[in-house]
Design a protein around this motif. Structure first.
Motif, PDB file in Angstrom:
ATOM      1  N   GLY A 108      70.222  22.307  74.893  1.00 51.20           N
ATOM      2  CA  GLY A 108      69.223  22.165  73.840  1.00 51.20           C
ATOM      3  C   GLY A 108      69.459  20.959  72.943  1.00 51.20           C
ATOM      4  N   ILE A 109      68.376  20.503  72.320  1.00 52.11           N
ATOM      5  CA  ILE A 109      68.396  19.320  71.449  1.00 52.11           C
ATOM      6  C   ILE A 109      67.591  19.639  70.197  1.00 52.11           C
ATOM      7  N   VAL A 110      68.032  19.134  69.056  1.00 52.59           N
ATOM      8  CA  VAL A 110      67.240  19.191  67.827  1.00 52.59           C
ATOM      9  C   VAL A 110      67.146  17.781  67.268  1.00 52.59           C
ATOM     10  N   GLY A 111      65.948  17.222  67.270  1.00 59.09           N
ATOM     11  CA  GLY A 111      65.723  15.901  66.700  1.00 59.09           C
ATOM     12  C   GLY A 111      65.225  15.993  65.276  1.00 59.09           C
ATOM     13  N   PHE A 112      65.283  14.872  64.549  1.00 65.99           N
ATOM     14  CA  PHE A 112      64.896  14.869  63.137  1.00 65.99           C
ATOM     15  C   PHE A 112      64.071  13.618  62.828  1.00 65.99           C
ATOM     16  N   ILE A 113      62.938  13.832  62.187  1.00 66.51           N
ATOM     17  CA  ILE A 113      62.094  12.737  61.728  1.00 66.51           C
ATOM     18  C   ILE A 113      61.799  12.945  60.255  1.00 66.51           C
ATOM     19  N   GLY A 114      62.003  11.906  59.466  1.00 58.60           N
ATOM     20  CA  GLY A 114      61.724  12.014  58.040  1.00 58.60           C
ATOM     21  C   GLY A 114      62.914  11.616  57.199  1.00 58.60           C
ATOM     22  N   SER A 115      62.981  12.191  56.011  1.00 61.47           N
ATOM     23  CA  SER A 115      63.993  11.795  55.036  1.00 61.47           C
ATOM     24  C   SER A 115      65.362  12.393  55.302  1.00 61.47           C
ATOM     25  N   GLY A 116      65.421  13.448  56.126  1.00 63.16           N
ATOM     26  CA  GLY A 116      66.675  14.170  56.308  1.00 63.16           C
ATOM     27  C   GLY A 116      66.972  15.129  55.177  1.00 63.16           C
ATOM     28  N   LYS A 117      66.015  15.246  54.268  1.00 61.71           N
ATOM     29  CA  LYS A 117      66.176  16.119  53.105  1.00 61.71           C
ATOM     30  C   LYS A 117      65.086  17.194  53.121  1.00 61.71           C
ATOM     31  N   PRO A 118      65.276  18.276  52.343  1.00 60.43           N
ATOM     32  CA  PRO A 118      64.253  19.333  52.284  1.00 60.43           C
ATOM     33  C   PRO A 118      62.942  18.790  51.736  1.00 60.43           C
ATOM     34  N   PRO A 119      61.854  19.518  52.059  1.00 63.97           N
ATOM     35  CA  PRO A 119      61.795  20.710  52.916  1.00 63.97           C
ATOM     36  C   PRO A 119      61.874  20.347  54.397  1.00 63.97           C
ATOM     37  N   PHE A 120      62.340  21.325  55.208  1.00 63.52           N
ATOM     38  CA  PHE A 120      62.429  21.166  56.648  1.00 63.52           C
ATOM     39  C   PHE A 120      61.423  22.100  57.318  1.00 63.52           C
ATOM     40  N   VAL A 121      60.712  21.585  58.302  1.00 62.41           N
ATOM     41  CA  VAL A 121      59.833  22.408  59.127  1.00 62.41           C
ATOM     42  C   VAL A 121      60.090  22.038  60.581  1.00 62.41           C
ATOM     43  N   ALA A 122      59.978  23.012  61.491  1.00 57.16           N
ATOM     44  CA  ALA A 122      60.323  22.774  62.888  1.00 57.16           C
ATOM     45  C   ALA A 122      59.121  22.985  63.799  1.00 57.16           C
ATOM     46  N   ILE A 123      59.095  22.236  64.903  1.00 53.63           N
ATOM     47  CA  ILE A 123      58.159  22.459  66.002  1.00 53.63           C
ATOM     48  C   ILE A 123      58.990  22.553  67.277  1.00 53.63           C
ATOM     49  N   ARG A 124      58.615  23.462  68.166  1.00 53.45           N
ATOM     50  CA  ARG A 124      59.512  23.838  69.271  1.00 53.45           C
ATOM     51  C   ARG A 124      58.825  23.826  70.629  1.00 53.45           C
ATOM     52  N   ALA A 125      59.624  23.554  71.677  1.00 57.71           N
ATOM     53  CA  ALA A 125      59.164  23.653  73.067  1.00 57.71           C
ATOM     54  C   ALA A 125      60.299  24.160  73.936  1.00 57.71           C
ATOM     55  N   GLY A 126      59.975  25.026  74.910  1.00 57.85           N
ATOM     56  CA  GLY A 126      60.946  25.450  75.908  1.00 57.85           C
ATOM     57  C   GLY A 126      60.999  24.446  77.047  1.00 57.85           C
ATOM     58  N   MET A 127      62.139  24.351  77.724  1.00 63.48           N
ATOM     59  CA  MET A 127      62.343  23.317  78.741  1.00 63.48           C
ATOM     60  C   MET A 127      62.459  23.846  80.163  1.00 63.48           C
ATOM     61  N   ASP A 128      62.687  25.133  80.359  1.00 64.86           N
ATOM     62  CA  ASP A 128      63.087  25.636  81.671  1.00 64.86           C
ATOM     63  C   ASP A 128      61.911  25.936  82.588  1.00 64.86           C
ATOM     64  N   ALA A 129      62.192  25.919  83.880  1.00 65.86           N
ATOM     65  CA  ALA A 129      61.205  26.210  84.920  1.00 65.86           C
ATOM     66  C   ALA A 129      61.443  27.612  85.464  1.00 65.86           C
ATOM     67  N   LEU A 130      60.688  27.970  86.499  1.00 68.13           N
ATOM     68  CA  LEU A 130      60.780  29.288  87.120  1.00 68.13           C
ATOM     69  C   LEU A 130      61.308  29.177  88.549  1.00 68.13           C
ATOM     70  N   PRO A 131      61.977  30.232  89.024  1.00 64.97           N
ATOM     71  CA  PRO A 131      62.510  30.216  90.396  1.00 64.97           C
ATOM     72  C   PRO A 131      61.440  30.578  91.419  1.00 64.97           C
ATOM     73  N   MET A 132      60.524  29.658  91.696  1.00 71.40           N
ATOM     74  CA  MET A 132      59.490  29.884  92.703  1.00 71.40           C
ATOM     75  C   MET A 132      59.119  28.567  93.365  1.00 71.40           C
ATOM     76  N   GLN A 133      58.585  28.662  94.559  1.00 67.89           N
ATOM     77  CA  GLN A 133      58.208  27.485  95.326  1.00 67.89           C
ATOM     78  C   GLN A 133      56.797  27.066  94.947  1.00 67.89           C
ATOM     79  N   GLU A 134      56.622  25.794  94.578  1.00 69.69           N
ATOM     80  CA  GLU A 134      55.296  25.316  94.212  1.00 69.69           C
ATOM     81  C   GLU A 134      54.400  25.221  95.448  1.00 69.69           C
ATOM     82  N   MET A 135      53.169  25.726  95.313  1.00 70.36           N
ATOM     83  CA  MET A 135      52.202  25.711  96.403  1.00 70.36           C
ATOM     84  C   MET A 135      51.058  24.731  96.153  1.00 70.36           C
ATOM     85  N   VAL A 136      51.139  23.954  95.082  1.00 70.39           N
ATOM     86  CA  VAL A 136      50.124  22.956  94.773  1.00 70.39           C
ATOM     87  C   VAL A 136      50.547  21.636  95.405  1.00 70.39           C
TER      88      VAL A 136
END
Length: 438
Positions: free
Chosen positions: A88-116
């Motif tokens: 995992g990674i946490v990046g920072f944009i802005g002043s580095g000071k409060p207030p802090f707000v976060a936006i998130r995304a998951g990175m992992d895939a699934l154990p299945m064979q792609e049929m497309v």
């Protein structure tokens, strides 16, 4: 009081304006969307998504995905901390000071064979981004690019949370335990919705997605020849009774107004048509919208499996696999953040394209964040008008409509920056006009 005195007081008041005037704030989402739709920005987001899609990695194995993200952050001069929860990674944009707000995304895939079959099909056999996490990461990087380009109007800090192992691995909980939410006041997350039109979003306040857990039971009897069952203790018959009885937990024990689900999705036992096996393994999932109902369901699942097996002279052991597949709490959207989402999304897409929806029995480990701080999760429409029956998530035929990528990137960036601006005790109203893009 004379007129000049009134003018003087108004000017003094204006110089200490709490936030930028409403018209300036309301312009941010549409300006961000225009920026994200620029050909060079759109092509870049699409390119990132395709690179990730070609190289899907399972939970806690997202080494190359994580490397790609860090390279992009480095390219834009965005600072970050790494690693959290292995990849995992946490990046920072802005002043580095409060207030802090976060936006998130998951990175992992699934154990299945792609049929497309397409140019950027998965190159890793048995692995596929069949839930849109490749798009989620690309949109979060797109939001990072937008925010970095407009960092002069940021008042506070946006944390970019790139999380491993959303698909059952509880990556959000491990990110929290590693300190990923330090100083963060609120967090936003999204998920693509293939069955909802492009340019529309949907969510709701309060319970949105169910809490979920897994169970696996081994029911042991005594094997023997199918022609002489009296000499055996049949675990298949016992397991069949267990499955039927588990359905009664919802139909006869749960409050009809308290939605719950118990599903047995796996049944393994025997290898020949004329042999009663020694044991049978069944497994499945259970879901509820409140912690109390969820824990009650868990207790009764174990009691029913053990008890019904005993009725059929069998023994049973139940494993909830909480180490590898931790229980996901219900996803509970903060009511104040819901109002914030409606305002921001309405300014970007129009109020008619921001829909309230019924709760879903699906689950998301974003709920772990919401147990710690206020959080908000929503669905981003991406249905292509030419695709009447799009494949659902977790299907080997699942496809991303890449036209949705600018919407997700711009909306995540807008939710974050508007949260920070509206939280400020003092923001000069002229600050937005100073930036070329706004």
């Amino acid at each position: 009081m004379d007129f000049s005195r009134w003018v003087f007081l108004i000017l003094i008041f204006a110089s200490f304006s709490v936030i930028p005037i409403c018209s300036e704030l309301s312009e941010i989402p549409s300006k961000f969307l225009d920026f994200a739709k620029k050909p060079e920005v759109f092509d870049w987001i699409v390119g990132v998504r395709r690179r990730i899609h070609e190289n899907p990695e399972l939970g806690y194995e997202e080494l190359e995905t994580s490397k790609l993200i860090r390279e992009e952050l480095d390219n834009w001069g965005i600072s970050y901390n790494y690693p959290f929860a292995t990849t995992g990674i946490v990046g920072f944009i802005g002043s580095g000071k409060p207030p802090f707000v976060a936006i998130r995304a998951g990175m992992d895939a699934l154990p299945m064979q792609e049929m497309v079959d397409w140019e950027h099909k998965s190159r890793n056999p048995g692995k596929m981004h069949a839930c849109g996490h490749d798009a989620h990461v690309a949109m979060l990087l797109g939001a990072a690019k937008i925010l970095q380009e407009h960092r002069d109007i940021l008042k506070g800090t946006v944390a970019l949370v790139f999380q491993p192992a959303e698909e059952g691995g509880g990556g959000a909980k491990k990110m929290i335990d590693a300190g990923a939410l330090e100083n963060v006041e609120a967090i936003f997350g999204l998920h693509v919705n293939p069955n909802f039109p492009l340019g529309k979003v949907s969510s709701r306040p309060g319970p949105f997605l169910a809490g979920s857990g897994f169970f696996e039971a081994v029911i042991s009897g005594k094997g023997g020849h199918a022609a002489i069952p009296q000499h055996s203790i049949d675990p298949i018959l016992a397991a069949s009774n267990v499955i039927v009885s588990l359905q009664h937990l919802v139909s006869r024990e749960a409050n009809p107004l308290d939605s719950q689900v118990v599903t047995v999705a796996k049944f393994q036992g025997g290898g020949a048509f004329n042999v009663i096996p020694d044991s049978v393994t069944i497994s499945g999932t259970f879901r509820a919208f409140s912690k109390e109902s969820f824990l009650q369901l868990r207790q009764r699942i174990e009691e029913v499996i053990v008890g019904q097996a005993a009725v059929q002279r069998c023994n049973a052991t139940v494993d909830f696999h909480t180490k590898d597949k931790p229980f996901f709490p219900p996803t509970m959207n903060d009511k104040n953040l819901h109002k914030h989402f409606q305002r921001v999304a309405g300014d970007m897409l129009g109020n008619d394209n921001v829909k309230d929806m019924e709760p879903l029995m699906g689950s998301e480990d974003f709920a772990f964040y919401q147990e710690v701080i206020p959080g908000y999760f929503y669905l981003l429409g991406m249905q292509d008008e030419t695709n009447e029956n799009p494949a659902s998530v977790h299907s080997p035929y699942f496809k991303i409509n890449e036209a949705a990528l600018p919407y997700g990137a711009a909306l995540q960036a807008s939710l974050a920056i508007r949260y920070l601006l509206e939280a400020q005790p003092q923001v000069p109203s002229s600050s937005i006009n100073d930036h070329d893009e706004l």
